[in-house]
Design a protein around this motif. Structure first.
Motif, PDB file in Angstrom:
ATOM      1  N   ILE A  72       0.878  -1.299   0.078  1.00  0.00           N
ATOM      2  CA  ILE A  72       0.019   0.001   0.018  1.00  0.00           C
ATOM      3  C   ILE A  72       0.714   1.159   0.057  1.00  0.00           C
ATOM      4  O   ILE A  72       0.300   2.288   0.048  1.00  0.00           O
ATOM      5  CB  ILE A  72      -0.818   0.111   1.199  1.00  0.00           C
ATOM      6  N   PHE A  73       2.271   1.228  -0.218  1.00  0.00           N
ATOM      7  CA  PHE A  73       3.034   2.294   0.077  1.00  0.00           C
ATOM      8  C   PHE A  73       3.663   2.707  -1.455  1.00  0.00           C
ATOM      9  O   PHE A  73       4.450   3.606  -1.400  1.00  0.00           O
ATOM     10  CB  PHE A  73       4.263   1.901   0.807  1.00  0.00           C
ATOM     11  N   GLY A  74       3.032   2.579  -2.435  1.00  0.00           N
ATOM     12  CA  GLY A  74       3.354   3.068  -3.784  1.00  0.00           C
ATOM     13  C   GLY A  74       4.407   2.267  -4.275  1.00  0.00           C
ATOM     14  O   GLY A  74       5.336   1.644  -3.595  1.00  0.00           O
ATOM     15  N   ASP A  75       4.683   2.442  -5.817  1.00  0.00           N
ATOM     16  CA  ASP A  75       5.657   1.732  -6.664  1.00  0.00           C
ATOM     17  C   ASP A  75       7.007   2.322  -6.147  1.00  0.00           C
ATOM     18  O   ASP A  75       8.076   1.597  -6.114  1.00  0.00           O
ATOM     19  CB  ASP A  75       5.327   2.174  -8.190  1.00  0.00           C
ATOM     20  N   ILE A  76       7.238   3.675  -6.090  1.00  0.00           N
ATOM     21  CA  ILE A  76       8.591   4.135  -5.770  1.00  0.00           C
ATOM     22  C   ILE A  76       8.917   3.821  -4.446  1.00  0.00           C
ATOM     23  O   ILE A  76      10.385   3.460  -4.624  1.00  0.00           O
ATOM     24  CB  ILE A  76       8.295   5.743  -5.602  1.00  0.00           C
ATOM     25  N   PHE A  77       8.249   3.602  -3.430  1.00  0.00           N
ATOM     26  CA  PHE A  77       8.953   3.187  -2.087  1.00  0.00           C
ATOM     27  C   PHE A  77       9.193   1.652  -2.204  1.00  0.00           C
ATOM     28  O   PHE A  77       9.850   1.112  -1.330  1.00  0.00           O
ATOM     29  CB  PHE A  77       7.684   3.654  -1.025  1.00  0.00           C
ATOM     30  N   CYS A  78       8.453   0.971  -3.028  1.00  0.00           N
ATOM     31  CA  CYS A  78       8.747  -0.339  -3.069  1.00  0.00           C
ATOM     32  C   CYS A  78      10.100  -0.558  -3.725  1.00  0.00           C
ATOM     33  O   CYS A  78      10.803  -1.463  -3.346  1.00  0.00           O
ATOM     34  CB  CYS A  78       7.567  -1.015  -4.159  1.00  0.00           C
TER      35      CYS A  78
ATOM     36  N   PRO B  55      20.627  -0.647 -11.453  1.00  0.00           N
ATOM     37  CA  PRO B  55      19.833  -1.245 -12.672  1.00  0.00           C
ATOM     38  C   PRO B  55      18.400  -1.855 -12.044  1.00  0.00           C
ATOM     39  O   PRO B  55      17.321  -1.942 -12.722  1.00  0.00           O
ATOM     40  CB  PRO B  55      20.621  -1.946 -13.223  1.00  0.00           C
ATOM     41  N   ASP B  56      18.578  -2.677 -10.638  1.00  0.00           N
ATOM     42  CA  ASP B  56      17.517  -3.232 -10.339  1.00  0.00           C
ATOM     43  C   ASP B  56      15.969  -2.355 -10.426  1.00  0.00           C
ATOM     44  O   ASP B  56      14.916  -2.842 -10.336  1.00  0.00           O
ATOM     45  CB  ASP B  56      17.644  -3.896  -9.044  1.00  0.00           C
ATOM     46  N   MET B  57      16.420  -1.098 -10.010  1.00  0.00           N
ATOM     47  CA  MET B  57      15.260  -0.056  -9.653  1.00  0.00           C
ATOM     48  C   MET B  57      14.481   0.150 -11.116  1.00  0.00           C
ATOM     49  O   MET B  57      13.261   0.714 -11.095  1.00  0.00           O
ATOM     50  CB  MET B  57      15.725   1.117  -8.995  1.00  0.00           C
ATOM     51  N   PHE B  58      15.168  -0.057 -12.197  1.00  0.00           N
ATOM     52  CA  PHE B  58      14.412   0.201 -13.610  1.00  0.00           C
ATOM     53  C   PHE B  58      13.586  -0.889 -13.911  1.00  0.00           C
ATOM     54  O   PHE B  58      13.046  -0.645 -14.923  1.00  0.00           O
ATOM     55  CB  PHE B  58      15.742   0.780 -14.626  1.00  0.00           C
ATOM     56  N   TYR B  59      13.489  -2.028 -13.355  1.00  0.00           N
ATOM     57  CA  TYR B  59      12.698  -2.853 -13.467  1.00  0.00           C
ATOM     58  C   TYR B  59      11.590  -2.941 -12.960  1.00  0.00           C
ATOM     59  O   TYR B  59      11.305  -2.419 -11.955  1.00  0.00           O
ATOM     60  CB  TYR B  59      13.587  -4.395 -13.175  1.00  0.00           C
ATOM     61  N   THR B  60      10.528  -3.586 -13.656  1.00  0.00           N
ATOM     62  CA  THR B  60       9.038  -3.360 -12.908  1.00  0.00           C
ATOM     63  C   THR B  60       9.051  -4.175 -11.708  1.00  0.00           C
ATOM     64  O   THR B  60       9.428  -5.253 -11.752  1.00  0.00           O
ATOM     65  CB  THR B  60       8.001  -4.064 -14.265  1.00  0.00           C
ATOM     66  N   LYS B  61       8.428  -3.467 -10.762  1.00  0.00           N
ATOM     67  CA  LYS B  61       8.401  -4.124  -9.610  1.00  0.00           C
ATOM     68  C   LYS B  61       6.665  -4.261  -8.984  1.00  0.00           C
ATOM     69  O   LYS B  61       6.517  -4.868  -7.960  1.00  0.00           O
ATOM     70  CB  LYS B  61       8.992  -3.176  -8.332  1.00  0.00           C
ATOM     71  N   THR B  62       6.127  -3.835  -9.760  1.00  0.00           N
ATOM     72  CA  THR B  62       4.541  -3.751  -9.692  1.00  0.00           C
ATOM     73  C   THR B  62       3.680  -4.483 -10.623  1.00  0.00           C
ATOM     74  O   THR B  62       4.371  -4.693 -11.981  1.00  0.00           O
ATOM     75  CB  THR B  62       3.625  -2.496  -9.079  1.00  0.00           C
ATOM     76  N   ILE B  63       2.517  -4.728 -10.453  1.00  0.00           N
ATOM     77  CA  ILE B  63       1.721  -5.468 -11.614  1.00  0.00           C
ATOM     78  C   ILE B  63       0.874  -4.172 -12.503  1.00  0.00           C
ATOM     79  O   ILE B  63       0.009  -3.616 -11.498  1.00  0.00           O
ATOM     80  CB  ILE B  63       0.798  -6.593 -11.122  1.00  0.00           C
ATOM     81  N   GLY B  64       1.111  -4.038 -13.808  1.00  0.00           N
ATOM     82  CA  GLY B  64       0.231  -3.086 -14.300  1.00  0.00           C
ATOM     83  C   GLY B  64       0.180  -1.647 -13.716  1.00  0.00           C
ATOM     84  O   GLY B  64       1.232  -1.113 -13.369  1.00  0.00           O
ATOM     85  N   ASN B  65      -1.002  -1.063 -13.533  1.00  0.00           N
ATOM     86  CA  ASN B  65      -1.276   0.077 -12.959  1.00  0.00           C
ATOM     87  C   ASN B  65      -1.535   0.055 -11.624  1.00  0.00           C
ATOM     88  O   ASN B  65      -1.695   1.107 -10.783  1.00  0.00           O
ATOM     89  CB  ASN B  65      -2.461   0.646 -13.812  1.00  0.00           C
ATOM     90  N   THR B  66      -1.480  -1.228 -10.799  1.00  0.00           N
ATOM     91  CA  THR B  66      -1.777  -1.357  -9.440  1.00  0.00           C
ATOM     92  C   THR B  66      -0.177  -1.527  -8.857  1.00  0.00           C
ATOM     93  O   THR B  66       0.698  -1.868  -9.221  1.00  0.00           O
ATOM     94  CB  THR B  66      -2.501  -2.503  -9.276  1.00  0.00           C
ATOM     95  N   THR B  67      -0.401  -1.101  -7.422  1.00  0.00           N
ATOM     96  CA  THR B  67       0.808  -1.459  -6.743  1.00  0.00           C
ATOM     97  C   THR B  67       0.409  -2.355  -5.378  1.00  0.00           C
ATOM     98  O   THR B  67       1.077  -2.398  -4.355  1.00  0.00           O
ATOM     99  CB  THR B  67       1.250  -0.024  -6.136  1.00  0.00           C
ATOM    100  N   GLU B  68      -0.270  -3.618  -5.525  1.00  0.00           N
ATOM    101  CA  GLU B  68      -0.697  -4.259  -4.557  1.00  0.00           C
ATOM    102  C   GLU B  68       0.462  -5.281  -4.630  1.00  0.00           C
ATOM    103  O   GLU B  68       0.483  -5.847  -3.347  1.00  0.00           O
ATOM    104  CB  GLU B  68      -1.849  -5.194  -4.983  1.00  0.00           C
ATOM    105  N   LYS B  69       1.408  -5.551  -5.472  1.00  0.00           N
ATOM    106  CA  LYS B  69       2.383  -6.497  -5.349  1.00  0.00           C
ATOM    107  C   LYS B  69       3.810  -5.491  -5.396  1.00  0.00           C
ATOM    108  O   LYS B  69       3.898  -4.814  -6.292  1.00  0.00           O
ATOM    109  CB  LYS B  69       2.291  -7.456  -6.523  1.00  0.00           C
ATOM    110  N   CYS B  70       4.667  -6.143  -4.546  1.00  0.00           N
ATOM    111  CA  CYS B  70       6.017  -5.604  -4.574  1.00  0.00           C
ATOM    112  C   CYS B  70       6.989  -6.600  -4.784  1.00  0.00           C
ATOM    113  O   CYS B  70       7.543  -7.328  -3.894  1.00  0.00           O
ATOM    114  CB  CYS B  70       6.217  -4.896  -3.213  1.00  0.00           C
ATOM    115  N   PHE B  71       7.277  -7.033  -6.158  1.00  0.00           N
ATOM    116  CA  PHE B  71       8.243  -7.863  -6.341  1.00  0.00           C
ATOM    117  C   PHE B  71       9.698  -7.967  -5.875  1.00  0.00           C
ATOM    118  O   PHE B  71      10.263  -6.877  -5.810  1.00  0.00           O
ATOM    119  CB  PHE B  71       8.223  -8.254  -7.937  1.00  0.00           C
TER     120      PHE B  71
END
Length: 331
Positions: A92-98, A159-175
Motif C-alpha cells: 500500500i506504499f506505492g511503486d517508488i517506495f517499493c 539497474p534493479d530499480m528500473f525493472y518493473t516491481k508492480t503489476i500493471g497500474n496497481t501497486t498491490e504487489k512488490c516484487f
C-alpha cells in the motif's frame, strides 16, 4: 518481498502443478520480526560503542562502522514489509517506495559482503604483510575505500530499480525481482550481479583467510590470542556466507531460471521445491542484519564487558522489586 511466480503455467493445453504460497507468507514475517528486534538493538548498541571511541578508531573499525550503517538502512524498511504480509501480501506504499525498499535490501546485502571483504583484506595485510603495511595504510585510506564500496554497490544495485516491481497500474504487489514479462532479462542481470557482487568478494575472502591460516600454523612464534581472534572472525564469516549468502544467490538464480522455463511453457516437478527453498533462503539472508553485530564483539574488546554490565543491571532491576516486596510482606 512477494513471490514472483504465477500460480499456474499452461503447457500444451494443460496446467503445471500450482505452487503453494502459504508457507512463505507465514515464514517471512516471523523472520522479519525476529531480525528487526534483535538486529536493531544489537546494531544501535554496537554503533554507539564505536562512535563513542571515534577519535581512537582503527582501520578495521571503519569497515565495521559502515557494516552497521548498511544493517540500519535495511532494518528500518522491515516494518513496511511486515505490514505488507499482515495485509495478505498487499503493498500500500506505492511503486517508488517499493523500489526504494528493494534498493535498501540490496545495499545492505552487497554492502555487507563488500565490507566483510575489506575486513578480510585488512586482517590479511596485518597478519601476512605486517612490515610492508605498517604505517602506510591509515584510517583515511579505510574511509576512502569505504566510499568506493558504497559507490560500487550503488552502481551494481541501481539497474534493479528500473525493472518493473508492480503489476500493471496497481501497486498491490512488490516484487523482489521483477514481473514475468522481464524475467529473462533480469536473470542475465542477476547472474552478472551475482558474479561481481558475490562470487569475486567471496573468492577474495576465502583466499585471504586461507593464506592467513597457513601463515599462522607455520609460524611457531605467533601469539595464541592472535590466533584465536583470527579464528573467531573466520568462524563468523563462514557462518554468514554459508547460512546467509551462498544459499540465497544459488536459489535466487535457480528460481529465476525456473520462471524462465515456466514462461516458455516448460514444466518441471522441482519448481515448487525450488520456490519454497528460495523463500527459506530469503528469510536466512535477512538474518545477516542480526548476525553482523557479532563482528562488533570481535572488533571491540570492551563490548563483552559492557554486555555483562548491562545484564547485571537488568538482573538487579528485576531482583530489587522482588526483594522490596518480600521485605514489605515480612513487616
Amino acid at each position: 518481498i512477494d513471490n514472483d511466480n504465477d500460480d499456474t503455467v499452461t503447457m500444451n493445453n494443460t496446467s503445471c502443478p500450482s505452487i503453494s504460497f502459504d508457507f512463505y507468507r507465514r515464514f517471512l514475517p516471523a523472520a522479519y520480526i525476529l531480525v528487526f528486534i534483535i538486529g536493531l538493538a544489537a546494531n544501535v548498541w554496537g554503533l554507539k560503542s564505536l562512535l563513542q571511541n571515534w577519535r581512537t578508531l582503527k582501520i578495521i573499525s571503519v569497515f565495521v562502522l559502515n557494516l552497521g550503517f548498511t544493517d540500519i538502512l535495511y532494518l528500518v524498511t522491515l516494518p513496511f514489509l511486515m505490514v505488507y504480509y499482515f495485509m495478505d501480501s498487499k503493498w500500500i506504499f506505492g511503486d517508488i517506495f517499493c523500489k526504494i525498499t528493494r534498493f535498501c535490501f540490496n545495499l545492505n546485502l552487497y554492502g555487507t559482503i563488500g565490507f566483510l571483504t575489506c575486513i578480510s583484506v585488512s586482517r590479511y595485510l596485518a597478519v601476512v604483510h605486517p612490515i610492508r603495511v605498517m604505517g602506510r595504510i591509515t584510517v583515511t585510506h579505510a574511509k576512502a575505500v569505504s566510499v568506493m564500496v558504497w559507490l560500487l554497490v550503488g552502481v551494481q544495485s541501481l539497474p534493479d530499480m528500473f525493472y518493473t516491481k508492480t503489476i500493471g497500474n496497481t501497486t498491490e504487489k512488490c516484487f523482489e525481482t521483477t514481473s514475468e514479462a522481464h524475467v529473462e532479462d533480469y536473470l542475465k542481470y542477476s547472474l552478472g550481479w551475482t558474479f561481481t557482487g558475490f562470487c569475486i568478494p567471496f573468492l577474495i575472502t576465502v583466499g585471504c583467510y586461507g593464506h592467513i591460516a597457513v601463515v599462522l600454523w607455520t609460524m611457531k612464534t605467533t601469539n595464541e590470542i592472535k590466533k584465536e581472534r583470527v579464528l573467531s572472525l573466520l568462524f563468523i564469516l563462514i557462518l554468514l556466507f554459508s547460512v546467509c549468502y551462498i544459499p540465497y544467490h544459488l536459489l535466487k538464480n535457480l528460481n529465476l531460471w525456473s520462471r524462465v522455463l515456466s514462461k516458455r511453457k516448460i514444466c518441471h516437478k522441482w519448481a515448487d521445491r525450488v520456490f519454497i527453498a528460495h523463500q527459506i533462503s530469503r528469510g536466512l539472508v535477512c538474518l545477516n542484519g542480526a548476525l553482523n553485530p557479532l563482528i562488533y564483539f570481535h572488533g571491540n574488546r570492551d563490548i563483552p564487558a559492557q554486555l555483562r554490565q548491562l545484564l547485571q543491571r537488568a538482573r538487579q532491576t528485576v531482583m530489587c522489586p522482588s526483594i522490596t516486596q518480600s521485605q514489605n510482606t515480612l513487616t
